[in-house]
Motif scaffolding. Structure first.
Motif, PDB file in Angstrom:
ATOM      1  N   ASP A   1      -4.712 -21.196 -16.782  1.00  0.00           N
ATOM      2  CA  ASP A   1      -4.461 -19.935 -16.082  1.00  0.00           C
ATOM      3  C   ASP A   1      -5.255 -19.927 -14.779  1.00  0.00           C
ATOM      4  O   ASP A   1      -6.447 -20.263 -14.764  1.00  0.00           O
ATOM      5  CB  ASP A   1      -4.880 -18.746 -16.948  1.00  0.00           C
ATOM      6  N   SER A   2      -4.599 -19.528 -13.686  1.00  0.00           N
ATOM      7  CA  SER A   2      -5.272 -19.505 -12.387  1.00  0.00           C
ATOM      8  C   SER A   2      -4.682 -18.398 -11.530  1.00  0.00           C
ATOM      9  O   SER A   2      -3.610 -17.853 -11.843  1.00  0.00           O
ATOM     10  CB  SER A   2      -5.102 -20.858 -11.687  1.00  0.00           C
ATOM     11  N   PRO A   3      -5.332 -18.049 -10.414  1.00  0.00           N
ATOM     12  CA  PRO A   3      -4.765 -17.051  -9.506  1.00  0.00           C
ATOM     13  C   PRO A   3      -3.406 -17.451  -8.940  1.00  0.00           C
ATOM     14  O   PRO A   3      -2.661 -16.596  -8.458  1.00  0.00           O
ATOM     15  CB  PRO A   3      -5.820 -16.948  -8.396  1.00  0.00           C
ATOM     16  N   ASP A   4      -3.075 -18.741  -8.980  1.00  0.00           N
ATOM     17  CA  ASP A   4      -1.791 -19.218  -8.478  1.00  0.00           C
ATOM     18  C   ASP A   4      -0.762 -19.392  -9.584  1.00  0.00           C
ATOM     19  O   ASP A   4       0.290 -19.987  -9.363  1.00  0.00           O
ATOM     20  CB  ASP A   4      -1.977 -20.554  -7.751  1.00  0.00           C
ATOM     21  N   LEU A  19       4.035 -26.883  -8.949  1.00  0.00           N
ATOM     22  CA  LEU A  19       3.765 -25.622  -8.265  1.00  0.00           C
ATOM     23  C   LEU A  19       4.572 -25.490  -6.978  1.00  0.00           C
ATOM     24  O   LEU A  19       5.156 -24.436  -6.714  1.00  0.00           O
ATOM     25  CB  LEU A  19       2.269 -25.465  -7.993  1.00  0.00           C
ATOM     26  N   ILE A  20       4.627 -26.544  -6.187  1.00  0.00           N
ATOM     27  CA  ILE A  20       5.364 -26.455  -4.928  1.00  0.00           C
ATOM     28  C   ILE A  20       6.855 -26.651  -5.156  1.00  0.00           C
ATOM     29  O   ILE A  20       7.697 -25.994  -4.528  1.00  0.00           O
ATOM     30  CB  ILE A  20       4.825 -27.481  -3.892  1.00  0.00           C
ATOM     31  N   ARG A  21       7.236 -27.519  -6.096  1.00  0.00           N
ATOM     32  CA  ARG A  21       8.640 -27.875  -6.260  1.00  0.00           C
ATOM     33  C   ARG A  21       9.419 -26.879  -7.114  1.00  0.00           C
ATOM     34  O   ARG A  21      10.610 -26.668  -6.892  1.00  0.00           O
ATOM     35  CB  ARG A  21       8.748 -29.284  -6.853  1.00  0.00           C
ATOM     36  N   LEU A  22       8.774 -26.310  -8.112  1.00  0.00           N
ATOM     37  CA  LEU A  22       9.486 -25.397  -9.004  1.00  0.00           C
ATOM     38  C   LEU A  22       9.169 -23.935  -8.742  1.00  0.00           C
ATOM     39  O   LEU A  22       9.966 -23.055  -9.073  1.00  0.00           O
ATOM     40  CB  LEU A  22       9.158 -25.723 -10.470  1.00  0.00           C
ATOM     41  N   ARG A  23       7.986 -23.664  -8.144  1.00  0.00           N
ATOM     42  CA  ARG A  23       7.579 -22.266  -7.977  1.00  0.00           C
ATOM     43  C   ARG A  23       7.308 -21.882  -6.528  1.00  0.00           C
ATOM     44  O   ARG A  23       7.034 -20.729  -6.237  1.00  0.00           O
ATOM     45  CB  ARG A  23       6.331 -21.984  -8.820  1.00  0.00           C
TER      46      ARG A  23
END
Length: 382
Positions: free
Chosen positions: A125-128, A186-190
């Motif tokens: 879990d993270s802020p991103d 994170l960049i590719r799916l979200r």
């Protein structure tokens, strides 16, 4: 450096990354050879060649698995995952890139399903949002220290695993490969871009590690590959729970570096879409402006943990002068800069021309700075 595509550094770098991650030169020769005389802008042919290469490995893996040869199948699925990932590096965001990345994840999942890869899936879990990763644990009866491995601007956790394998586990160190802002899922799916304050995801990861009973989160190192060298140094500077830092390519001022490359005309076509994509901006100029935040010029003096910077003498991505400036500015009392020359081998960026010795050197150095397995000798390397 060996250039599969003579004079074409961009396409050749994808080939060398695939080789670093366990790709076969024979496969690459069969499938990419016909493209040597084709223009680099023929992205359809480029994508089709890598996809064909990967699908061939998947078919062979399925046959091995059906025959009960699970280790052989796993290796081929892992290789297919690497080919899918390497092929999409030059492709701008869109259906083809998304399909190639999804295929890479699927192939890696198939490799895991064979039951022979010593990996544990984790979700941080993270802020991103959730950060997905894999723990590669040593065979030990007690929790072991951890090294967090960050990729650069276009490496995924699957490519990182294929590159590092059990290198750290064999030295009694748990390894975490993980997708973080600007990388992988994170960049590719979200659509989560990179961020300059990388101590934020690092803090979230360490928070998670401290909840686990299978690692010793009192001793956490960070290792950054390529642009990830920035992530590692920034994390060490502002997250006091980091125990040691390795920059596999020493960064100084990423914004100034990219501006200089663009102004000098080395902004190849991928840069036109890649920089805005990774930084979450709309244009190259906006990306270059935002990248001014990615500087370590005033940050390196805050890095006081044991520090290793590894660089290539002929690095064409990050000048070796930047690594030397970083080393001089670092506040660590225990620090070492290792520059590989042409005679050493590994003179190129992240030693893509000879990565094995560098990876072992990094692992030896870390194992002499982190607690060793009971009864295990500490390497003499210092």
């Amino acid at each position: 450096m060996f250039e599969f595509f003579p004079g074409d550094h961009v396409r050749s770098s994808s080939v060398n990354l695939a080789l670093m991650a366990g790709g076969s030169l024979a496969d690459l020769g069969r499938w990419l050879g016909p493209l040597r005389d084709a223009p680099g802008a023929d992205l359809d042919a480029w994508a089709a060649a890598w996809a064909g290469m990967a699908h061939q490995q998947e078919a062979l893996a399925a046959a091995d698995a059906a025959a009960g040869y699970l280790a052989a199948a796993s290796r081929r699925y892992l290789r297919a995952s690497v080919y899918h990932a390497a092929g999409q590096r030059q492709i701008p965001p869109g259906p083809t890139k998304s399909e190639s990345y999804a295929a890479s994840l699927q192939a890696f999942g198939n490799a895991l399903d064979c039951g022979v890869l010593p990996l544990v899936r984790i979700h941080v879990d993270s802020p991103d949002g959730t950060l997905p990763g894999y723990l590669i644990a040593p065979d030990a009866s007690s929790p072991r220290p951890v090294v967090i491995v960050y990729g650069g601007l276009d490496l995924t956790k699957e490519m990182l695993y294929a590159t590092v394998g059990d290198t750290f586990a064999r030295r009694g160190i748990t390894c975490l490969v993980i997708d973080t802002p600007g990388t992988g899922e994170l960049i590719r799916l979200r659509g989560v871009p990179s961020r300059p304050d990388y101590e934020v995801p690092t803090a979230a990861i360490i928070d998670h590690l401290r909840t686990r009973h299978d690692v010793d989160a009192r001793h956490v190192a960070v290792l950054g590959v390529s642009f990830g060298g920035y992530y590692a140094a920034r994390s060490a500077a502002f997250e006091p729970r980091v125990s040691a830092c390795v920059s596999w390519a020493g960064s100084w001022d990423c914004g100034a570096l990219w501006r200089r490359r663009w102004d000098e005309g080395s902004g190849e076509e991928p840069t036109r879409w890649f920089l805005p994509w990774v930084t979450g901006t709309g244009t190259v100029q906006e990306a270059l402006e935002r990248l001014k935040l990615w500087t370590l010029a005033d940050v390196w003096p805050r890095v006081r943990q044991p520090l290793l910077i590894v660089h290539g003498e002929d690095d064409r991505e990050i000048p070796v002068a930047d690594a030397r400036r970083a080393f001089e500015a670092a506040g660590s009392a225990d620090k070492r800069l290792r520059v590989f020359t042409r005679e050493d081998g590994g003179a190129e960026h992240i030693q893509s021309d000879d990565p094995g010795p560098t990876l072992d050197l990094i692992a030896d150095w870390l194992s002499s700075r982190l607690p060793a397995l009971p009864g295990s000798p500490v390497p003499a390397f210092a």
